[in-house]
Design an enzyme around this catalytic site. Structure first.
Site, short mmCIF file in Angstrom:
data_model
loop_
_atom_site.label_atom_id
_atom_site.label_comp_id
_atom_site.label_asym_id
_atom_site.label_seq_id
_atom_site.Cartn_x
_atom_site.Cartn_y
_atom_site.Cartn_z
N CYS A 1 3.87 -6.49 0.03
CA CYS A 1 4.56 -6.11 -1.21
C CYS A 1 4.06 -4.73 -1.65
O CYS A 1 2.90 -4.39 -1.50
CB CYS A 1 4.27 -7.13 -2.30
SG CYS A 1 4.87 -6.65 -3.93
N CYS B 1 8.08 -7.69 -3.54
CA CYS B 1 8.28 -9.06 -3.06
C CYS B 1 9.15 -9.75 -4.11
O CYS B 1 9.29 -9.25 -5.21
CB CYS B 1 6.93 -9.75 -2.88
SG CYS B 1 6.16 -10.24 -4.43
N HIS C 1 4.69 2.38 -6.20
CA HIS C 1 3.60 1.50 -6.65
C HIS C 1 3.12 1.88 -8.05
O HIS C 1 3.08 1.04 -8.95
CB HIS C 1 2.45 1.59 -5.65
CG HIS C 1 1.23 0.80 -6.04
ND1 HIS C 1 0.97 -0.45 -5.54
CD2 HIS C 1 0.23 1.06 -6.91
CE1 HIS C 1 -0.15 -0.91 -6.07
NE2 HIS C 1 -0.63 0.00 -6.92
N GLU C 2 2.76 3.13 -8.24
CA GLU C 2 2.19 3.51 -9.53
C GLU C 2 3.21 3.32 -10.65
O GLU C 2 2.86 2.88 -11.74
CB GLU C 2 1.67 4.96 -9.51
CG GLU C 2 0.45 5.17 -8.61
CD GLU C 2 -0.75 4.26 -8.92
OE1 GLU C 2 -0.86 3.74 -10.05
OE2 GLU C 2 -1.56 4.04 -8.00
N HIS D 1 3.37 -0.11 -12.07
CA HIS D 1 2.40 -0.44 -13.12
C HIS D 1 2.94 -0.10 -14.51
O HIS D 1 2.69 -0.82 -15.47
CB HIS D 1 1.09 0.32 -12.89
CG HIS D 1 0.25 -0.23 -11.78
ND1 HIS D 1 -0.04 -1.56 -11.67
CD2 HIS D 1 -0.37 0.38 -10.74
CE1 HIS D 1 -0.81 -1.75 -10.61
NE2 HIS D 1 -1.02 -0.58 -10.01
N CYS E 1 7.47 -10.08 -7.59
CA CYS E 1 7.32 -8.84 -8.35
C CYS E 1 8.69 -8.32 -8.77
O CYS E 1 8.84 -7.75 -9.86
CB CYS E 1 6.57 -7.79 -7.53
SG CYS E 1 4.83 -8.21 -7.32
N HIS F 1 -1.30 -5.88 -9.68
CA HIS F 1 -1.35 -5.95 -8.22
C HIS F 1 -0.90 -7.31 -7.72
O HIS F 1 -1.10 -8.33 -8.36
CB HIS F 1 -2.76 -5.65 -7.74
CG HIS F 1 -3.07 -4.19 -7.88
ND1 HIS F 1 -4.33 -3.71 -8.06
CD2 HIS F 1 -2.25 -3.11 -7.88
CE1 HIS F 1 -4.28 -2.39 -8.16
NE2 HIS F 1 -3.03 -2.00 -8.06
N CYS F 2 -0.30 -7.26 -6.56
CA CYS F 2 0.23 -8.47 -5.94
C CYS F 2 -0.69 -8.83 -4.78
O CYS F 2 -1.31 -7.97 -4.17
CB CYS F 2 1.64 -8.18 -5.44
SG CYS F 2 2.42 -9.57 -4.63
ZN LIG Z 1 -2.14 -0.16 -8.28
ZN LIG Z 2 4.53 -8.63 -5.04
#
Ligand SMILES: [Zn+2]
Ligand SMILES: [Zn+2]
Ligand SMILES: Nc1ncnc2c1ncn2[C@@H]1O[C@H](COP(=O)(O)OP(=O)(O)OP(=O)(O)O)[C@@H](O)[C@H]1O
Ligand SMILES: [Mg+2]
Lengths: 182, 449
Positions: A150, A169, A134-135, A138, A172, A144-145
């Protein structure tokens, strides 16, 4: 092996178990398709400590990484096992520069034990891997989704992390592809 | 076009506050403007506009209250959120009277900020734009395609589509492994809640002492070891669907707790005082006969009626006719696509056994059986001897009463195992090849295709 351009490096901040680093590495390589070298650990910088809150400032940790990072890797993910916050938020699971080079995750709030639940090693490692993916997302410019499943979904709770899948997803994933083309 | 967020200006004299908060908001998809003083903020607003202003109350030179007053006269459309240290809450309340939308006490919970921004966005009707955008995006994740061609399943699919759009509570019943969870997911995926969480909770697997915490969460420090607050399943499912699985296993106490939330749509976390209200769609499932349990006093009647608004009853696999074969072939394709094993399909005999077996474990048992066969098969075709023993033995038992039948089955199995190598099979059976040929002819044993 030295990390080269287009690569991700994992920067342990303080002592992190090799098993865990390997799990994060595997996930990053799998999801981002680039190598993810594990750098020698660095001490967590003193200046990031906020005594009054008994937490570390994630922004200062990222600034420290910016100063002390090796030149080669294109992106660096810090991994620390202390509780993170910002001057204005009570806590963060991690932080990243959107479209930048650095990100950091904390393991503190990912252990079931921290919620009075029995330990669960596999679940813990899975959460760490999700936080890492996740990080770093970025740093590729992803925001963010809104899809709860996701990996870029933003959940302010670890229970929400468990609902996410360890993948992007389609939307993304497409943004990520676009980001990597340039 | 990427920004679905809001334009947010942060006005704070501390650089690290601006940067860290700005970054956090950027991660969330907002467009961020940073101003180090009230003056700078007002200057920026001369040629740019923002939707929300996060305004520090205490700043040198021009105070937050002064900035607020100016913004509210020149740009009344901007919603201002004051940020204040604990000591100055009174001033913050004062700010609200002067037109601030709300205030946040530093440091604040990330969730708190998020909710506030969402509320402002809703107020400014920006949210609608978001929703419209979401609806334009096709759902490519989807739920796995559900197999079902028999009339009973077709009726269920129609029911799923009809009921998905509503918010009605749905009760799904059916034997173990009939696909109750799959149907629950399909209801969610067909509803306009599909982007919000689908949250399953297995009530049967939970010890009674944990049910409450699992469903409603706890506050930080609610008990030993609870270092951080935990969000319960109800909160997690806010805006989405809560799948209460195995409700037949709920203890009497848990039944009472659950009934209360369902009636009032709100609850409190363990150790908490604040009531939390949520918007969840409930789908419940059980493989037990709830009506019978109600009669026997094991399940509350009022709770039963809460759940049983719309009911979907999944038929056992053995009553789904050719679906059994379709499912087997589908699972085989799935396994094959995950590996490089070049499997063509099932032999007719294997399919006949699959079709004839009564599948007490339903679709899950079938899936497992196909997986097992897939693992053990060496050639390109799955034959009867690759199926798990309990499945083929059923068929064997049926006509294995006579010595002849036993002999026939034994020969057939040895032949299958040796890949119809007559010499090898004869050797294993300790008879000569001619005798074996004769027996094959006599029993009319044929190689499976
Ligand atoms: Zn985040
Ligand atoms: Zn997404
Ligand atoms: N019609 C179907 N088409 C394809 N796959 C199916 C179908 N029905 C069930 N399955 C698969 O069978 C397995 C069992 O389904 P599921 O978990 O939904 O059953 P269940 O009724 O909830 O079982 P249990 O009562 O044991 O909880 C899952 O892997 C599911 O994907
Ligand atoms: Mg189930």
């Amino acid at each position: 092996m030295l990390a080269g351009a287009n690569d991700i490096a994992i920067q342990p901040l303080g002592a992190i178990r090799p098993e865990l680093l390997a799990r994060i590495q595997a996930s990053l390589q799998n999801i981002y398709g680039s190598t993810a070298a594990i750098l020698p650990p660095l001490k967590i910088p003193r200046e990031a400590w906020i005594a009054a809150r008994q937490q570390y400032d994630s922004t200062k940790i990222i600034r420290f990484m910016t100063r002390s990072a090796p030149a080669a890797p294109e992106r660096i993910l810090g991994v620390c096992d202390v509780d993170l916050c910002t001057p204005i938020l009570t806590f963060v699971f991690g932080a990243a520069e959107v479209g930048g080079r650095f990100a950091v995750i904390s393991l503190q709030r990912l252990r079931p034990e921290a919620y009075g639940l029995p330990a669960d090693r596999l679940l813990f490692m899975q959460r760490c891997a999700k936080a890492a993916v996740h990080e770093l997302g970025h740093t590729f410019g992803l925001r963010h989704c809104y899809r709860y499943d996701c990996i870029m979904f933003s959940c302010c709770s670890v229970e929400g992390t468990d609902l996410k899948q360890e993948r992007f997803c389609p939307r993304c994933a497409e943004k990520l592809r676009d980001a990597r083309k340039c | 076009m990427d920004t679905v967020g809001t334009r947010i200006m942060i006005v704070d004299d501390e650089e690290i506050v601006r940067v860290s908060l700005g970054n956090w908001l950027k991660e969330d998809g907002h467009e961020v403007m940073l101003a180090a003083s009230g003056l700078e903020a007002l200057q920026m607003l001369e040629d740019r506009i923002c939707d929300i202003m996060l305004l520090d109350l205490k700043m040198p030179r021009m105070s937050g209250l002064e900035v607020l007053a100016k913004v509210k006269t020149s740009k009344p459309g901007i919603q201002v959120l004051m940020m204040t240290a604990y000591a100055s809450v009174e001033t913050a309340v004062d700010a609200m009277q002067k037109g601030a939308y709300d205030y946040l006490v530093k440091p604040f919970e990330p969730e708190e900020l998020k909710i506030l921004i969402k509320r402002v966005m809703e107020k400014q009707a920006l949210q609608q734009e978001n929703v419209a955008l979401k609806q334009r995006i096709e759902d490519a994740f989807g739920t796995d395609e559900i197999v079902g061609e028999c009339p009973a399943m077709k009726t269920i699919f129609q029911l799923v589509r009809d009921v998905a759009a509503s918010n009605s509570t749905v009760l799904i019943t059916g034997e173990s492994g009939t696909g109750k969870e799959l149907i629950a997911k399909a209801i969610h995926a067909n509803s306009d809640r599909k982007y919000m969480p689908f949250v399953p909770v297995s009530l049967g697997a939970l010890p009674e002492t944990l049910v409450e915490s699992e469903l409603f969460g706890h506050q930080k420090g609610a008990f030993t070891g609870a270092t951080y607050a935990r969000r319960g399943r109800f909160e997690l499912a806010d805006g989405g669907t809560l799948f209460l699985d195995e409700i037949g296993d709920l203890s009497p106490k848990a039944q009472v707790d659950l009934l209360r939330v369902l009636q009032e749509s709100k609850f409190t976390r363990i150790g908490g005082t604040r009531e939390v209200s949520v918007d969840v769609r409930i789908v419940a499932a059980t493989n037990r006969d709830l009506r019978q349990m109600v009669k026997e006093g094991q399940f509350r009647e009022d709770l039963f009626y809460r759940f049983n608004v719309v009911s979907i009853e999944l038929p056992p696999l053995r009553e789904r006719g050719d679906d059994i074969v379709l499912l087997a072939q589908r699972f085989l394709r799935e396994f094959a696509s995950k590996t490089n094993k070049p499997i063509k399909g099932f032999s007719n005999e294997a399919l006949a056994i699959i079709r004839g077996y009564d599948w007490p474990g339903n679709v899950r048992e079938l899936e497992n059986a196909v997986e097992r066969a897939f693992v053990v098969v060496k050639g390109e075709v799955i034959k009867s001897n690759h199926l798990p023993f309990n499945i083929r033995s059923r068929e064997e038992q049926a006509d294995s009463r006579s010595l002849k039948a036993v002999e026939k089955h034994h020969i057939r199995r040895v032949l299958a195992e040796t890949g119809w190598n007559i010499s090898q099979a004869a050797k294993a059976l300790e008879i000569d090849r001619v005798t074996l040929y004769n027996k094959i002819k006599k029993y009319d044993i044929q190689e499976e295709t």
